[in-house]
Design a protein around this motif. Structure first.
Motif, PDB file in Angstrom:
ATOM      1  N   GLU A  47       6.770  -5.026  21.116  1.00 32.92           N
ATOM      2  CA  GLU A  47       5.520  -4.013  20.776  1.00 32.92           C
ATOM      3  C   GLU A  47       5.664  -2.779  20.112  1.00 32.92           C
ATOM      4  OE1 GLU A  47       2.024  -2.507  23.576  1.00 32.92           O
ATOM      5  OE2 GLU A  47       2.321  -4.412  23.704  1.00 32.92           O
ATOM      6  N   ILE A  48       6.729  -2.166  20.694  1.00 37.63           N
ATOM      7  CA  ILE A  48       7.118  -0.675  20.196  1.00 37.63           C
ATOM      8  C   ILE A  48       7.467  -0.860  18.801  1.00 37.63           C
ATOM      9  CG2 ILE A  48       8.773   1.290  20.118  1.00 37.63           C
ATOM     10  CD1 ILE A  48       8.448   0.922  23.338  1.00 37.63           C
ATOM     11  N   SER A  49       8.493  -1.911  18.522  1.00 37.85           N
ATOM     12  CA  SER A  49       9.025  -2.005  17.185  1.00 37.85           C
ATOM     13  C   SER A  49       7.702  -2.398  16.254  1.00 37.85           C
ATOM     14  CB  SER A  49       9.967  -3.288  17.156  1.00 37.85           C
ATOM     15  OG  SER A  49      10.959  -2.907  17.829  1.00 37.85           O
ATOM     16  N   LEU A  50       6.714  -3.283  16.525  1.00 35.34           N
ATOM     17  CA  LEU A  50       5.651  -3.761  15.723  1.00 35.34           C
ATOM     18  C   LEU A  50       4.735  -2.542  15.276  1.00 35.34           C
ATOM     19  CD1 LEU A  50       4.656  -7.120  16.910  1.00 35.34           C
ATOM     20  CD2 LEU A  50       5.749  -6.774  14.900  1.00 35.34           C
ATOM     21  N   ASN A  51       4.574  -1.572  16.394  1.00 40.37           N
ATOM     22  CA  ASN A  51       3.694  -0.359  16.423  1.00 40.37           C
ATOM     23  C   ASN A  51       4.519   0.389  15.218  1.00 40.37           C
ATOM     24  OD1 ASN A  51       1.603  -0.962  17.927  1.00 40.37           O
ATOM     25  ND2 ASN A  51       2.312  -0.179  19.812  1.00 40.37           N
ATOM     26  N   LYS A  52       5.921   0.708  15.344  1.00 43.45           N
ATOM     27  CA  LYS A  52       6.618   1.451  14.408  1.00 43.45           C
ATOM     28  C   LYS A  52       6.360   1.071  13.069  1.00 43.45           C
ATOM     29  CE  LYS A  52      11.075   3.658  13.770  1.00 43.45           C
ATOM     30  NZ  LYS A  52      10.981   3.777  12.187  1.00 43.45           N
ATOM     31  N   MET A  53       6.505  -0.228  12.753  1.00 42.02           N
ATOM     32  CA  MET A  53       6.403  -1.094  11.470  1.00 42.02           C
ATOM     33  C   MET A  53       5.031  -0.999  11.057  1.00 42.02           C
ATOM     34  SD  MET A  53       8.726  -4.698  11.530  1.00 42.02           S
ATOM     35  CE  MET A  53       9.024  -5.057  13.114  1.00 42.02           C
ATOM     36  N   GLN A  54       4.038  -0.939  11.902  1.00 40.83           N
ATOM     37  CA  GLN A  54       2.805  -0.665  11.246  1.00 40.83           C
ATOM     38  C   GLN A  54       2.372   0.768  11.022  1.00 40.83           C
ATOM     39  OE1 GLN A  54      -0.308  -1.701  14.141  1.00 40.83           O
ATOM     40  NE2 GLN A  54      -1.933  -1.215  12.765  1.00 40.83           N
ATOM     41  N   THR A  55       2.922   1.750  11.570  1.00 41.83           N
ATOM     42  CA  THR A  55       2.764   3.035  11.075  1.00 41.83           C
ATOM     43  C   THR A  55       3.724   3.488   9.893  1.00 41.83           C
ATOM     44  OG1 THR A  55       2.770   3.474  13.611  1.00 41.83           O
ATOM     45  CG2 THR A  55       3.223   5.409  11.982  1.00 41.83           C
ATOM     46  N   ASP A  56       4.658   2.815   9.697  1.00 41.09           N
ATOM     47  CA  ASP A  56       5.533   2.972   8.404  1.00 41.09           C
ATOM     48  C   ASP A  56       4.723   2.312   7.311  1.00 41.09           C
ATOM     49  OD1 ASP A  56       7.464   4.419   9.754  1.00 41.09           O
ATOM     50  OD2 ASP A  56       8.857   2.695   9.919  1.00 41.09           O
ATOM     51  N   LEU A  57       4.323   1.119   7.357  1.00 43.81           N
ATOM     52  CA  LEU A  57       3.682   0.559   6.273  1.00 43.81           C
ATOM     53  C   LEU A  57       2.246   1.146   6.066  1.00 43.81           C
ATOM     54  CD1 LEU A  57       3.555  -1.867   4.617  1.00 43.81           C
ATOM     55  CD2 LEU A  57       2.397  -3.118   6.405  1.00 43.81           C
ATOM     56  N   SER A  58       1.698   1.459   7.071  1.00 44.12           N
ATOM     57  CA  SER A  58       0.289   2.459   6.697  1.00 44.12           C
ATOM     58  C   SER A  58       0.688   3.594   5.883  1.00 44.12           C
ATOM     59  CB  SER A  58      -0.373   2.745   8.158  1.00 44.12           C
ATOM     60  OG  SER A  58      -1.316   3.706   7.920  1.00 44.12           O
ATOM     61  N   ASN A  59       1.725   4.407   6.512  1.00 48.62           N
ATOM     62  CA  ASN A  59       2.078   5.473   5.826  1.00 48.62           C
ATOM     63  C   ASN A  59       2.473   5.332   4.318  1.00 48.62           C
ATOM     64  OD1 ASN A  59       1.541   7.373   7.781  1.00 48.62           O
ATOM     65  ND2 ASN A  59       3.851   7.161   8.809  1.00 48.62           N
ATOM     66  N   PHE A  60       3.282   4.321   4.238  1.00 50.95           N
ATOM     67  CA  PHE A  60       3.733   3.888   2.677  1.00 50.95           C
ATOM     68  C   PHE A  60       2.537   3.555   1.692  1.00 50.95           C
ATOM     69  CE2 PHE A  60       4.958   0.267  -0.259  1.00 50.95           C
ATOM     70  CZ  PHE A  60       5.780   1.122  -0.990  1.00 50.95           C
ATOM     71  N   ILE A  61       1.635   2.777   2.298  1.00 49.76           N
ATOM     72  CA  ILE A  61       0.262   2.304   1.801  1.00 49.76           C
ATOM     73  C   ILE A  61      -0.424   3.638   1.273  1.00 49.76           C
ATOM     74  CG2 ILE A  61      -1.806   1.011   1.856  1.00 49.76           C
ATOM     75  CD1 ILE A  61      -0.369  -0.927   3.342  1.00 49.76           C
ATOM     76  N   HIS A  62      -0.660   4.513   2.254  1.00 50.98           N
ATOM     77  CA  HIS A  62      -1.398   5.695   2.225  1.00 50.98           C
ATOM     78  C   HIS A  62      -0.599   6.670   1.133  1.00 50.98           C
ATOM     79  CE1 HIS A  62      -3.585   9.265   3.089  1.00 50.98           C
ATOM     80  NE2 HIS A  62      -2.853   9.997   3.234  1.00 50.98           N
ATOM     81  N   THR A  63       0.691   6.658   1.041  1.00 51.58           N
ATOM     82  CA  THR A  63       1.381   7.352  -0.149  1.00 51.58           C
ATOM     83  C   THR A  63       0.956   6.752  -1.432  1.00 51.58           C
ATOM     84  OG1 THR A  63       3.120   7.937   1.455  1.00 51.58           O
ATOM     85  CG2 THR A  63       3.734   8.377  -0.987  1.00 51.58           C
ATOM     86  N   ILE A  64       1.217   5.571  -1.452  1.00 52.50           N
ATOM     87  CA  ILE A  64       0.820   4.687  -2.664  1.00 52.50           C
ATOM     88  C   ILE A  64      -0.626   5.072  -3.293  1.00 52.50           C
ATOM     89  CG2 ILE A  64       0.251   2.567  -3.913  1.00 52.50           C
ATOM     90  CD1 ILE A  64       2.820   1.620  -2.486  1.00 52.50           C
ATOM     91  N   HIS A  65      -1.579   4.978  -2.322  1.00 50.71           N
ATOM     92  CA  HIS A  65      -3.105   5.395  -2.543  1.00 50.71           C
ATOM     93  C   HIS A  65      -3.104   6.679  -3.283  1.00 50.71           C
ATOM     94  CE1 HIS A  65      -7.230   6.501  -1.518  1.00 50.71           C
ATOM     95  NE2 HIS A  65      -7.353   5.342  -1.931  1.00 50.71           N
ATOM     96  N   LEU A  66      -2.522   7.728  -2.371  1.00 50.20           N
ATOM     97  CA  LEU A  66      -2.626   9.023  -3.134  1.00 50.20           C
ATOM     98  C   LEU A  66      -1.945   9.235  -4.279  1.00 50.20           C
ATOM     99  CD1 LEU A  66      -1.745  11.274   0.173  1.00 50.20           C
ATOM    100  CD2 LEU A  66      -4.046  10.700  -0.851  1.00 50.20           C
ATOM    101  N   ASP A  67      -0.991   8.756  -4.652  1.00 49.32           N
ATOM    102  CA  ASP A  67      -0.289   8.529  -5.936  1.00 49.32           C
ATOM    103  C   ASP A  67      -0.956   7.952  -6.876  1.00 49.32           C
ATOM    104  OD1 ASP A  67       1.973   9.330  -7.768  1.00 49.32           O
ATOM    105  OD2 ASP A  67       2.503   7.233  -7.765  1.00 49.32           O
ATOM    106  N   LEU A  68      -1.991   6.800  -6.625  1.00 48.54           N
ATOM    107  CA  LEU A  68      -2.399   6.197  -7.673  1.00 48.54           C
ATOM    108  C   LEU A  68      -3.879   7.125  -7.873  1.00 48.54           C
ATOM    109  CD1 LEU A  68      -2.409   2.440  -6.644  1.00 48.54           C
ATOM    110  CD2 LEU A  68      -1.397   3.668  -8.746  1.00 48.54           C
TER     111      LEU A  68
END
Length: 115
Positions: A47-68
């Motif tokens: 559960e901890i690993s999945l939450n960390k992956m979800q946070t990392d993926l969300s941050n990555f998508i947010h960065t792409i969104h801001l760049d676009l």
């Protein structure tokens, strides 16, 4: 020669049998409790690993969104001023290619706690 069962021998067999039964029962119960504990810790770690992956993926998508968003605003500003700098057509083609690559739908999955 036939050995007779004396009271002493019967008590000895009874004690040995009860000790062996108690050891087997203790081993079984220890195995069951240890299995439950390992399973709970494993679920917690996953559960901890999945939450960390979800946070990392969300941050990555947010960065792409801001760049676009920044790039789209830049293009809109250039189109409003109608002043196209040198090599801008090439940049526009690269931007269009970038938009076509990153135009995937992302669905974030939330991790639910088990009771």
């Amino acid at each position: 020669m036939k050995k007779r069962w004396t009271m002493r021998r019967a008590l000895l067999v009874l004690c040995i049998a009860s000790v062996v039964f108690a050891l087997l029962l203790q081993t079984f119960l220890f195995h069951q409790s240890l299995r439950r504990q390992i399973r709970a810790e494993s679920i917690s770690d996953h559960e901890i690993s999945l939450n960390k992956m979800q946070t990392d993926l969300s941050n990555f998508i947010h960065t792409i969104h801001l760049d676009l968003t920044t790039r789209v605003n830049l293009v809109q500003n250039f189109l409003k001023t109608k002043e196209l700098p040198v090599g801008f057509k090439k940049k526009l083609n690269e931007f269009a290619a970038l938009l076509s690559i990153t135009r995937s739908n992302f669905h974030l999955v939330t991790v639910k706690k088990q009771k």
